[in-house]
Design a protein around this motif. Structure first.
Motif, PDB file in Angstrom:
ATOM      1  N   THR A 170      29.864  42.367  42.446  1.00  0.00           N
ATOM      2  CA  THR A 170      29.652  41.854  41.098  1.00  0.00           C
ATOM      3  C   THR A 170      30.356  42.741  40.082  1.00  0.00           C
ATOM      4  O   THR A 170      31.117  42.268  39.234  1.00  0.00           O
ATOM      5  CB  THR A 170      28.144  41.767  40.785  1.00  0.00           C
ATOM      6  N   PHE A 171      30.115  44.043  40.188  1.00  0.00           N
ATOM      7  CA  PHE A 171      30.736  44.989  39.266  1.00  0.00           C
ATOM      8  C   PHE A 171      32.251  45.054  39.474  1.00  0.00           C
ATOM      9  O   PHE A 171      33.023  44.971  38.524  1.00  0.00           O
ATOM     10  CB  PHE A 171      30.118  46.378  39.424  1.00  0.00           C
ATOM     11  N   LEU A 172      32.682  45.201  40.719  1.00  0.00           N
ATOM     12  CA  LEU A 172      34.110  45.401  40.976  1.00  0.00           C
ATOM     13  C   LEU A 172      34.947  44.167  40.652  1.00  0.00           C
ATOM     14  O   LEU A 172      36.060  44.300  40.138  1.00  0.00           O
ATOM     15  CB  LEU A 172      34.334  45.848  42.426  1.00  0.00           C
ATOM     16  N   ASN A 173      34.426  42.977  40.918  1.00  0.00           N
ATOM     17  CA  ASN A 173      35.183  41.778  40.575  1.00  0.00           C
ATOM     18  C   ASN A 173      35.329  41.665  39.060  1.00  0.00           C
ATOM     19  O   ASN A 173      36.379  41.264  38.558  1.00  0.00           O
ATOM     20  CB  ASN A 173      34.533  40.528  41.165  1.00  0.00           C
ATOM     21  N   THR A 174      34.283  42.029  38.332  1.00  0.00           N
ATOM     22  CA  THR A 174      34.362  42.021  36.871  1.00  0.00           C
ATOM     23  C   THR A 174      35.400  43.032  36.385  1.00  0.00           C
ATOM     24  O   THR A 174      36.205  42.738  35.498  1.00  0.00           O
ATOM     25  CB  THR A 174      32.975  42.326  36.268  1.00  0.00           C
ATOM     26  N   LEU A 175      35.406  44.210  36.988  1.00  0.00           N
ATOM     27  CA  LEU A 175      36.384  45.242  36.639  1.00  0.00           C
ATOM     28  C   LEU A 175      37.805  44.790  36.983  1.00  0.00           C
ATOM     29  O   LEU A 175      38.733  44.957  36.182  1.00  0.00           O
ATOM     30  CB  LEU A 175      36.050  46.540  37.376  1.00  0.00           C
ATOM     31  N   GLU A 176      37.978  44.185  38.160  1.00  0.00           N
ATOM     32  CA  GLU A 176      39.307  43.740  38.589  1.00  0.00           C
ATOM     33  C   GLU A 176      39.885  42.666  37.665  1.00  0.00           C
ATOM     34  O   GLU A 176      41.103  42.604  37.467  1.00  0.00           O
ATOM     35  CB  GLU A 176      39.224  43.171  40.010  1.00  0.00           C
ATOM     36  N   GLN A 177      39.029  41.829  37.121  1.00  0.00           N
ATOM     37  CA  GLN A 177      39.498  40.726  36.281  1.00  0.00           C
ATOM     38  C   GLN A 177      39.580  41.091  34.797  1.00  0.00           C
ATOM     39  O   GLN A 177      40.068  40.288  33.998  1.00  0.00           O
ATOM     40  CB  GLN A 177      38.599  39.504  36.469  1.00  0.00           C
ATOM     41  N   ALA A 178      39.117  42.277  34.418  1.00  0.00           N
ATOM     42  CA  ALA A 178      39.140  42.661  33.002  1.00  0.00           C
ATOM     43  C   ALA A 178      40.549  42.672  32.404  1.00  0.00           C
ATOM     44  O   ALA A 178      40.759  42.078  31.332  1.00  0.00           O
ATOM     45  CB  ALA A 178      38.449  44.018  32.799  1.00  0.00           C
ATOM     46  N   PRO A 179      41.545  43.311  33.025  1.00  0.00           N
ATOM     47  CA  PRO A 179      42.883  43.309  32.398  1.00  0.00           C
ATOM     48  C   PRO A 179      43.474  41.916  32.188  1.00  0.00           C
ATOM     49  O   PRO A 179      43.890  41.595  31.069  1.00  0.00           O
ATOM     50  CB  PRO A 179      43.727  44.173  33.342  1.00  0.00           C
ATOM     51  N   PRO A 180      43.497  41.043  33.225  1.00  0.00           N
ATOM     52  CA  PRO A 180      44.087  39.730  32.958  1.00  0.00           C
ATOM     53  C   PRO A 180      43.282  38.915  31.954  1.00  0.00           C
ATOM     54  O   PRO A 180      43.858  38.199  31.120  1.00  0.00           O
ATOM     55  CB  PRO A 180      44.135  39.042  34.317  1.00  0.00           C
ATOM     56  N   PHE A 181      41.952  39.023  31.998  1.00  0.00           N
ATOM     57  CA  PHE A 181      41.147  38.250  31.058  1.00  0.00           C
ATOM     58  C   PHE A 181      41.355  38.735  29.630  1.00  0.00           C
ATOM     59  O   PHE A 181      41.659  37.937  28.737  1.00  0.00           O
ATOM     60  CB  PHE A 181      39.654  38.300  31.412  1.00  0.00           C
ATOM     61  N   LEU A 182      41.183  40.025  29.388  1.00  0.00           N
ATOM     62  CA  LEU A 182      41.264  40.524  28.008  1.00  0.00           C
ATOM     63  C   LEU A 182      42.668  40.392  27.424  1.00  0.00           C
ATOM     64  O   LEU A 182      42.821  40.026  26.253  1.00  0.00           O
ATOM     65  CB  LEU A 182      40.758  41.967  27.942  1.00  0.00           C
ATOM     66  N   CYS A 183      43.681  40.659  28.224  1.00  0.00           N
ATOM     67  CA  CYS A 183      45.065  40.508  27.723  1.00  0.00           C
ATOM     68  C   CYS A 183      45.370  39.051  27.406  1.00  0.00           C
ATOM     69  O   CYS A 183      45.914  38.742  26.333  1.00  0.00           O
ATOM     70  CB  CYS A 183      46.068  41.051  28.732  1.00  0.00           C
TER      71      CYS A 183
END
Length: 167
Positions: A88-101
Motif C-alpha cells: 500500500t505504502f510502496l505503490n503510493t510512493l512509486e506512483q507519486a512522481p508520475p501522478f504529481l508531475c
C-alpha cells in the motif's frame, strides 16, 4: 522561469485562485501518503506487540527473542498483513512522481479544473488500495490501480497534445 512568467501575466491572487484546486489535490495526496506510511508502521508494531503478548501468555516457552526488526525486515515481514501494508505504502510512493508531475503539467497547460477533478478521482482510487489488496480475488487490486493509471495517462496525453499545439 515558466512559473514566474505565469505569475507576471496575472496578479498573484488570480494565480493562486486558479491553481487552488490542484494545490488542494496535492495536499490531499500527501495526506493519504502519510496515512499509508502510518498504516505500514502501525501494522508492524501491532504484529510485534501481538507476538510479545502471545509469548507471554504461553509462558515464554519460545527461547528466541522477539524484536520489532523481525516484523519490519525479517521473516515476520512476509505475512499477508505485512505485505499488504508494505505494498500500500510502496505503490503510493512509486506512483507519486508520475501522478504529481502529470497533475501539475495538466493544470498549467490544459485546465486546473479538470486537473482537480482527475486528481480527486486518482486519490479516491488510491485510497481503495489497502482494502482491495486484502480481497481473496487478486484481480480486485485492478479496481484501485487501473483508474489511477488511466488518470495519469489522460493527464499526460492531454498535456502533450496541448504542448505540441503550442510549438
Amino acid at each position: 522561469f515558466f512559473i514566474r512568467k505565469l505569475m507576471c501575466q496575472n496578479n498573484m491572487e488570480d494565480f493562486t485562485k486558479k491553481y487552488a484546486g490542484p494545490a488542494l489535490v496535492t495536499v490531499g495526496y500527501f495526506g493519504l501518503y502519510y496515512i499509508f506510511v502510518s498504516y505500514q508502521s502501525f501494522t508492524k508494531i501491532k504484529m510485534f506487540l501481538d507476538a510479545k503478548k502471545a509469548k507471554k501468555e504461553s509462558g515464554g516457552e519460545k527461547k528466541e527473542k522477539i524484536t520489532l526488526g523481525y516484523f519490519k525486515y525479517g521473516e515476520g515481514s512476509k505475512t499477508t498483513e505485512a505485505i499488504r501494508s508494505d505494498r500500500t505504502f510502496l505503490n503510493t510512493l512509486e506512483q507519486a512522481p508520475p501522478f504529481l508531475c502529470s497533475l501539475w503539467l495538466h493544470a498549467i497547460f490544459v485546465s486546473p479544473t479538470s486537473a482537480s477533478y482527475g486528481g480527486l478521482a486518482y486519490i479516491a482510487s488510491r485510497a481503495l488500495y489497502p482494502f482491495v489488496f486484502a480481497s481473496k480475488n487478486p484481480l480486485m487490486i485492478l479496481t484501485s490501480t487501473v483508474p489511477g493509471y488511466l488518470v495519469i495517462m489522460y493527464f499526460a496525453f492531454t498535456t502533450a497534445t496541448k504542448a505540441y499545439a503550442l510549438l
